[in-house]
Design a protein around this motif. Structure first.
Motif, PDB file in Angstrom:
ATOM      1  N   TYR A   1       0.840  -1.205   0.000  1.00 24.51           N
ATOM      2  CA  TYR A   1       0.000   0.000   0.000  1.00 24.51           C
ATOM      3  C   TYR A   1       0.871   1.250   0.000  1.00 24.51           C
ATOM      4  O   TYR A   1       1.826   1.356   0.737  1.00 24.51           O
ATOM      5  CB  TYR A   1      -0.882   0.012   1.254  1.00 24.51           C
ATOM      6  N   MET A   2       0.496   2.171  -0.868  1.00 20.74           N
ATOM      7  CA  MET A   2       1.215   3.451  -0.883  1.00 20.74           C
ATOM      8  C   MET A   2       0.196   4.566  -1.059  1.00 20.74           C
ATOM      9  O   MET A   2      -0.888   4.357  -1.594  1.00 20.74           O
ATOM     10  CB  MET A   2       2.216   3.474  -2.039  1.00 20.74           C
ATOM     11  N   ASP A  25       5.128   5.701   1.640  1.00 25.77           N
ATOM     12  CA  ASP A  25       4.859   4.306   1.985  1.00 25.77           C
ATOM     13  C   ASP A  25       3.880   4.254   3.154  1.00 25.77           C
ATOM     14  O   ASP A  25       3.405   5.283   3.663  1.00 25.77           O
ATOM     15  CB  ASP A  25       6.154   3.529   2.267  1.00 25.77           C
ATOM     16  N   LEU A  26       3.603   3.053   3.588  1.00 23.09           N
ATOM     17  CA  LEU A  26       2.617   2.804   4.637  1.00 23.09           C
ATOM     18  C   LEU A  26       2.927   3.569   5.929  1.00 23.09           C
ATOM     19  O   LEU A  26       2.040   3.960   6.674  1.00 23.09           O
ATOM     20  CB  LEU A  26       2.609   1.289   4.914  1.00 23.09           C
ATOM     21  N   ASN A  27       4.224   3.789   6.195  1.00 16.11           N
ATOM     22  CA  ASN A  27       4.623   4.462   7.434  1.00 16.11           C
ATOM     23  C   ASN A  27       4.793   5.972   7.279  1.00 16.11           C
ATOM     24  O   ASN A  27       5.292   6.636   8.171  1.00 16.11           O
ATOM     25  CB  ASN A  27       5.949   3.866   7.943  1.00 16.11           C
ATOM     26  N   GLY A  28       4.416   6.484   6.106  1.00 17.87           N
ATOM     27  CA  GLY A  28       4.514   7.922   5.891  1.00 17.87           C
ATOM     28  C   GLY A  28       5.873   8.395   5.424  1.00 17.87           C
ATOM     29  O   GLY A  28       6.185   9.581   5.449  1.00 17.87           O
ATOM     30  N   LYS A  29       6.707   7.449   4.991  1.00 19.19           N
ATOM     31  CA  LYS A  29       8.034   7.819   4.495  1.00 19.19           C
ATOM     32  C   LYS A  29       7.934   8.263   3.031  1.00 19.19           C
ATOM     33  O   LYS A  29       7.205   7.661   2.242  1.00 19.19           O
ATOM     34  CB  LYS A  29       8.957   6.611   4.599  1.00 19.19           C
ATOM     35  N   PRO A 365       8.018  13.322   7.046  1.00 20.70           N
ATOM     36  CA  PRO A 365       7.752  14.673   7.538  1.00 20.70           C
ATOM     37  C   PRO A 365       6.303  14.979   7.881  1.00 20.70           C
ATOM     38  O   PRO A 365       6.008  16.073   8.370  1.00 20.70           O
ATOM     39  CB  PRO A 365       8.193  15.544   6.353  1.00 20.70           C
ATOM     40  N   GLY A 366       5.389  14.015   7.644  1.00 21.89           N
ATOM     41  CA  GLY A 366       3.976  14.372   7.776  1.00 21.89           C
ATOM     42  C   GLY A 366       3.515  15.070   6.502  1.00 21.89           C
ATOM     43  O   GLY A 366       4.331  15.495   5.677  1.00 21.89           O
ATOM     44  N   LEU A 367       2.198  15.177   6.336  1.00 25.45           N
ATOM     45  CA  LEU A 367       1.634  15.776   5.117  1.00 25.45           C
ATOM     46  C   LEU A 367       0.400  16.576   5.492  1.00 25.45           C
ATOM     47  O   LEU A 367      -0.549  16.039   6.060  1.00 25.45           O
ATOM     48  CB  LEU A 367       1.275  14.672   4.117  1.00 25.45           C
ATOM     49  N   ASN A 368       0.441  17.871   5.212  1.00 22.36           N
ATOM     50  CA  ASN A 368      -0.696  18.756   5.491  1.00 22.36           C
ATOM     51  C   ASN A 368      -1.291  19.303   4.211  1.00 22.36           C
ATOM     52  O   ASN A 368      -0.562  19.719   3.301  1.00 22.36           O
ATOM     53  CB  ASN A 368      -0.243  19.948   6.353  1.00 22.36           C
ATOM     54  N   TRP A 369      -2.599  19.323   4.173  1.00 25.59           N
ATOM     55  CA  TRP A 369      -3.333  19.880   3.035  1.00 25.59           C
ATOM     56  C   TRP A 369      -3.874  21.245   3.451  1.00 25.59           C
ATOM     57  O   TRP A 369      -4.651  21.345   4.393  1.00 25.59           O
ATOM     58  CB  TRP A 369      -4.469  18.926   2.666  1.00 25.59           C
ATOM     59  N   ILE A 370      -3.422  22.293   2.774  1.00 20.78           N
ATOM     60  CA  ILE A 370      -3.899  23.649   3.060  1.00 20.78           C
ATOM     61  C   ILE A 370      -4.982  23.999   2.049  1.00 20.78           C
ATOM     62  O   ILE A 370      -4.721  24.076   0.845  1.00 20.78           O
ATOM     63  CB  ILE A 370      -2.755  24.691   2.973  1.00 20.78           C
ATOM     64  N   LYS A 390      -4.780  17.567   8.281  1.00 22.06           N
ATOM     65  CA  LYS A 390      -3.655  16.637   8.360  1.00 22.06           C
ATOM     66  C   LYS A 390      -3.991  15.383   7.559  1.00 22.06           C
ATOM     67  O   LYS A 390      -5.021  14.748   7.789  1.00 22.06           O
ATOM     68  CB  LYS A 390      -3.425  16.284   9.833  1.00 22.06           C
ATOM     69  N   ILE A 391      -3.131  15.025   6.615  1.00 21.55           N
ATOM     70  CA  ILE A 391      -3.335  13.795   5.838  1.00 21.55           C
ATOM     71  C   ILE A 391      -2.469  12.668   6.422  1.00 21.55           C
ATOM     72  O   ILE A 391      -2.907  11.529   6.547  1.00 21.55           O
ATOM     73  CB  ILE A 391      -2.942  14.009   4.348  1.00 21.55           C
ATOM     74  N   LEU A 392      -1.230  12.999   6.760  1.00 20.35           N
ATOM     75  CA  LEU A 392      -0.310  12.003   7.361  1.00 20.35           C
ATOM     76  C   LEU A 392       0.322  12.585   8.619  1.00 20.35           C
ATOM     77  O   LEU A 392       0.691  13.745   8.639  1.00 20.35           O
ATOM     78  CB  LEU A 392       0.831  11.688   6.381  1.00 20.35           C
TER      79      LEU A 392
END
Length: 392
Positions: A1-2, A25-29, A365-370, A390-392
């Motif tokens: 899963y990605m 990837d699955l762990n947010g990398k 780093p995490g992923l934010n949707w503005i 917050k997405i990730l």
């Protein structure tokens, strides 16, 4: 899963990319960052607006979360500090509940790392289970009373030990509240490659104290039953006293800097290569109703970071709201610059840029949707209704 995502704009930690794509990837990398036209959009999820890395909050006081709406705004720093010190007697349960709530609020607001000031061990339980990585600044002060230095240090050192294996360092509170001996005791606790933080030039009285032994701090100390008889004015601004007592090998976060002058900024830059200047705009507006002169810091070419301060001096713990506050009064600062303050600069300041701050391969780093960004005169801006998801 990605997870495959693309957006009109992606801020990678340094600059805006148009119509780029990201694969996690699955762990947010981060596995891939693809430029416009180099990937098959039909295999990616589309997030209109802007995608940015997780935010870094370089300055917070999580343990003061229970003081939300308890301290008046607009009073100025010295009355504000007197109120906060006087308000500490609240039930343990209420304090813990407020801490958990504030931590959850930061997670929801897309914050992944926090530089957190701790005078007590109240936040340890929360931090052991938090999704956020905290750098804990165990902060000490002795009210400039030489005969109390060891007593205060021992108290804060016990707190320091209660943080166990969490990331931590011992730090001085502010130039006006730490004797040379306490600076030394604090410094002896820290390894060379650590991060420290100090409140700096937040109010005019601070420089008046060091230049002329005048200003509001004399009465402030009297209010707490202390005198400054053994204190002598140095004839220089407070930052010189600070710099003379800090270790240049540390990353040093200078916080607030509301009244800082250009020559003081240059003095820090010339003496401390690992210096970072943290601004907490909403807290400045809440307490003093004014902001630092950001142009001075940009002209000096120093690294800026963003903090939220605490809920005792802010309406919320949101880095996006801090950026909106800066943009409102300083529309000339490019959004790209503001986002770098809120991501990669904060990550570097806290020595967490191996993981956070930018979309680079192998980082997490995490992923934010503005949402609700707008174009004005060909430039990307945050609208007043901009929100972060917050997405990730």
């Amino acid at each position: 899963y990605m997870l495959r995502v693309y957006s009109d704009h992606i801020f990678n930690g340094y600059e805006f990319l148009e119509n780029a794509g990201l694969v996690f990837d699955l762990n947010g990398k981060v596995l891939e960052l693809s430029t416009a036209g180099s990937f098959d959009k039909s295999a990616y999820d589309y997030y209109p607006g802007l995608l940015v890395p997780g935010f870094v909050n370089a300055h917070c006081h999580l343990e003061l979360s229970h003081l939300q709406n308890k301290v008046d705004s607009g009073t100025g720093l010295l009355p504000f500090l007197q109120s906060v010190v006087g308000l500490r007697e609240i039930s343990e349960e209420e304090i813990q509940l407020a801490i958990m709530k504030a931590d959850a609020q930061m997670v929801e607001n897309g914050i992944v790392a926090v530089g957190d000031i701790s005078n007590k061990s109240d936040t340890v339980a929360c931090k052991l289970n938090s999704k956020i990585i905290y750098f804990n600044f165990i902060e000490a002060f002795d009210f400039m009373q030489e005969e109390l230095t060891h007593q205060f240090f021992d108290k804060y050192f016990k707190t320091y030990q209660q943080y166990g294996d969490l990331r931590k360092s011992m730090v001085p509170h502010a130039p006006y509240s730490v004797t040379p001996e306490l600076f030394q005791l604090i410094s002896q606790q820290n390894s060379e490659s650590t991060v420290i933080s100090i409140h700096n030039q937040e109010v005019l009285d601070e420089d008046q104290l060091f230049l002329y032994k005048q200003g509001g701090f004399l009465n402030f100390y009297q209010h707490f039953g202390f005198n400054l008889d053994s204190f002598n004015a140095t004839g220089k601004t407070s930052i010189h006293y600070t710099l003379d007592h800090l270790d240049q090998r540390h990353n040093v976060l200078f916080v607030h800097n509301t009244m800082m002058k250009f020559e003081d900024i240059l003095e820090v830059k010339s003496r401390f290569s690992n210096s970072f200047f943290v601004t907490c705009p909403n807290a400045n507006l809440y307490i003093e109703n004014r902001l630092p002169d950001y142009k001075l810091f940009m002209d000096a070419g120093v690294s800026m970071c963003i903090g939220t301060d605490s809920l005792s001096s802010n309406w919320s713990l949101s880095i996006l709201e801090e950026l909106k506050a800066i943009q409102k009064y300083n529309g000339w600062i490019p959004l790209e610059t503001l986002f770098s303050w809120a991501t990669i600069n904060g990550a570097k300041a806290l020595r967490m840029d191996d993981r956070f701050g930018s979309f680079e391969i192998q980082k997490n780093p995490g992923l934010n949707w503005i949402q609700n960004v707008e174009f004005i005169k060909g430039k990307l801006n945050l609208s007043r209704s901009a929100v972060v998801k917050k997405i990730l």
